[in-house]
Scaffold this active site. Structure first.
Site, PDB file in Angstrom:
ATOM      1  N   TYR A   1      55.419  58.659 -31.374  1.00  8.90           N
ATOM      2  CA  TYR A   1      54.847  57.470 -32.002  1.00  8.90           C
ATOM      3  C   TYR A   1      55.913  56.395 -32.229  1.00  8.90           C
ATOM      4  CZ  TYR A   1      50.334  59.646 -33.372  1.00  8.90           C
ATOM      5  OH  TYR A   1      49.092  60.221 -33.393  1.00  8.90           O
ATOM      6  N   GLY A   2      57.150  56.825 -32.416  1.00  6.74           N
ATOM      7  CA  GLY A   2      58.208  55.893 -32.801  1.00  6.74           C
ATOM      8  C   GLY A   2      58.470  54.787 -31.806  1.00  6.74           C
TER       9      GLY A   2
ATOM     10  N   CYS B   1      53.867  62.270 -40.765  1.00  4.17           N
ATOM     11  CA  CYS B   1      54.624  61.479 -39.796  1.00  4.17           C
ATOM     12  C   CYS B   1      55.027  60.177 -40.471  1.00  4.17           C
ATOM     13  CB  CYS B   1      53.760  61.201 -38.561  1.00  4.17           C
ATOM     14  SG  CYS B   1      54.521  60.105 -37.342  1.00  4.17           S
ATOM     15  N   ASN B   2      56.323  59.907 -40.517  1.00  8.96           N
ATOM     16  CA  ASN B   2      56.797  58.684 -41.156  1.00  8.96           C
ATOM     17  C   ASN B   2      56.316  57.438 -40.422  1.00  8.96           C
ATOM     18  OD1 ASN B   2      58.994  59.444 -43.378  1.00  8.96           O
ATOM     19  ND2 ASN B   2      59.209  60.895 -41.703  1.00  8.96           N
ATOM     20  N   THR B   3      56.323  57.483 -39.088  1.00  7.19           N
ATOM     21  CA  THR B   3      55.913  56.322 -38.300  1.00  7.19           C
ATOM     22  C   THR B   3      54.433  56.032 -38.481  1.00  7.19           C
ATOM     23  OG1 THR B   3      57.628  56.877 -36.668  1.00  7.19           O
ATOM     24  CG2 THR B   3      55.938  55.313 -35.993  1.00  7.19           C
TER      25      THR B   3
ATOM     26  N   ASP C   1      50.510  64.985 -36.976  1.00  8.06           N
ATOM     27  CA  ASP C   1      51.747  64.315 -36.592  1.00  8.06           C
ATOM     28  C   ASP C   1      51.613  63.927 -35.128  1.00  8.06           C
ATOM     29  OD1 ASP C   1      54.388  63.351 -36.591  1.00  8.06           O
ATOM     30  OD2 ASP C   1      55.223  65.298 -36.081  1.00  8.06           O
ATOM     31  N   SER C   2      52.558  63.142 -34.648  1.00  4.02           N
ATOM     32  CA  SER C   2      52.567  62.788 -33.235  1.00  4.02           C
ATOM     33  C   SER C   2      52.792  64.007 -32.350  1.00  4.02           C
ATOM     34  CB  SER C   2      53.667  61.758 -32.961  1.00  4.02           C
ATOM     35  OG  SER C   2      54.940  62.305 -33.268  1.00  4.02           O
TER      36      SER C   2
ATOM     37  N   CYS D   1      62.299  61.701 -40.183  1.00  2.00           N
ATOM     38  CA  CYS D   1      61.203  62.033 -39.270  1.00  2.00           C
ATOM     39  C   CYS D   1      60.870  63.496 -39.497  1.00  2.00           C
ATOM     40  CB  CYS D   1      61.628  61.792 -37.819  1.00  2.00           C
ATOM     41  SG  CYS D   1      60.480  62.413 -36.563  1.00  2.00           S
ATOM     42  N   THR D   2      59.585  63.843 -39.494  1.00  2.00           N
ATOM     43  CA  THR D   2      59.213  65.227 -39.813  1.00  2.00           C
ATOM     44  C   THR D   2      59.668  66.221 -38.754  1.00  2.00           C
ATOM     45  OG1 THR D   2      56.995  64.810 -38.897  1.00  2.00           O
ATOM     46  CG2 THR D   2      57.260  64.633 -41.285  1.00  2.00           C
ATOM     47  N   HIS D   3      60.029  65.746 -37.569  1.00  2.00           N
ATOM     48  CA  HIS D   3      60.608  66.649 -36.570  1.00  2.00           C
ATOM     49  C   HIS D   3      62.012  67.123 -36.983  1.00  2.00           C
ATOM     50  CE1 HIS D   3      57.460  65.090 -33.862  1.00  2.00           C
ATOM     51  NE2 HIS D   3      57.765  66.057 -33.018  1.00  2.00           N
TER      52      HIS D   3
END
Length: 264
Positions: free
Chosen positions: A44-45, A75-77, A12-13, A186-188
């Site tokens: 990343y977004g 990570c969705n982005t 992920d970012s 978002c995975t966060h």
């Protein structure tokens, strides 16, 4: 042919993908895991698609070098910008990606109004637009970019007054418009689920895709006869400050661990 005991690479970012890693560990306790937080480049977004694609290429090459038998883009982005190219580069490697849970949210809503909290990059992506066209034609979708929220979660700030105020500023207008189902895009964001549950009415549904990704990983490994059966290990890497990541691991991962530096 990959080795069943080979690890699964997850990235992920930043530390947000740990929400997915937790689901994988819970459902696949015998799988050894490599986790890379690309914290030197978070979030990343707010980055360009080409920038994100380059990060995806660098990280995927690292995992392949480490002998990973599968890759999870947590990570969705990064999924929106880079997963198509990764699958072209590594056609034999199982690659599991994230996308906002538009389909389950559209099925779950009773009011016909769905809210989406996500990064600017995810909301502007062609993949997200395609999800809306495919699954949300019959519902109203309210999107909300969340600048600054990833950085708060990266710092382990999951419940401060400022974080509360930030969230309420975003979700109150959604509630006023009849939203009864909220996508954590978002995975966060699953890490602030407990706070959202405190702030929102009890009948608001919160939906993310971590568990679905873990189930999909299990299916893909089983199809390829790659499920592990022995003892599992976890290794953590960070392109930013490993000590900073190590400090938030007990909060977000649930235990201490050594974090190795990933030079990028």
């Amino acid at each position: 042919m990959a080795d069943c005991a080979a690890p699964v690479g997850v990235f992920d970012s930043g530390v947000g993908g740990l929400s997915v890693l937790r689901e994988i560990r819970q459902r696949l306790p015998h799988e050894s895991l490599l986790y890379l937080a690309d914290s030197a480049h978070v979030p990343y977004g707010e980055k360009s698609p080409e920038y994100i694609r380059e990060r995806c290429r660098v990280i995927a090459a690292f995992f392949v070098e480490k002998g990973a038998k599968a890759l999870v883009v947590a990570c969705n982005t990064a999924t929106a910008a880079g997963v198509t190219e990764l699958r072209e580069l590594y056609p034999q490697l199982p690659i599991i990606a994230m996308e906002p849970a538009v389909k389950p949210a559209a099925l779950a809503t009773r009011s016909g109004v769905v809210g989406v909290l996500a990064t600017t990059g995810t909301l502007k992506s062609a993949k997200f637009a395609a999800l809306l066209d495919r699954f949300a034609a019959d519902v109203r979708v309210i999107t909300q970019p969340c600048p600054g929220l990833v950085e708060r979660i990266e710092a382990g700030d999951l419940e401060s007054a400022d974080t509360r105020a930030m969230l309420m500023g975003w979700v109150e207008p959604m509630l006023a418009q009849g939203c009864d189902t909220l996508i954590l895009g978002c995975t966060h964001y699953p890490f602030i689920r407990p706070l959202l549950q405190q702030l929102l009415p009890n009948d608001i549904r919160l939906i993310d895709t971590g568990a679905a990704v873990a189930r999909h990983l299990r299916e893909m490994l089983a199809e390829r006869h790659l499920l592990a059966s022995g003892d599992a290990t976890q290794r953590f890497y960070c392109s930013g400050d490993p000590q900073r990541m190590a400090r938030v691991l007990p909060i977000l991962w649930g235990e201490n661990a050594v974090v190795e530096f990933f030079p990028s």
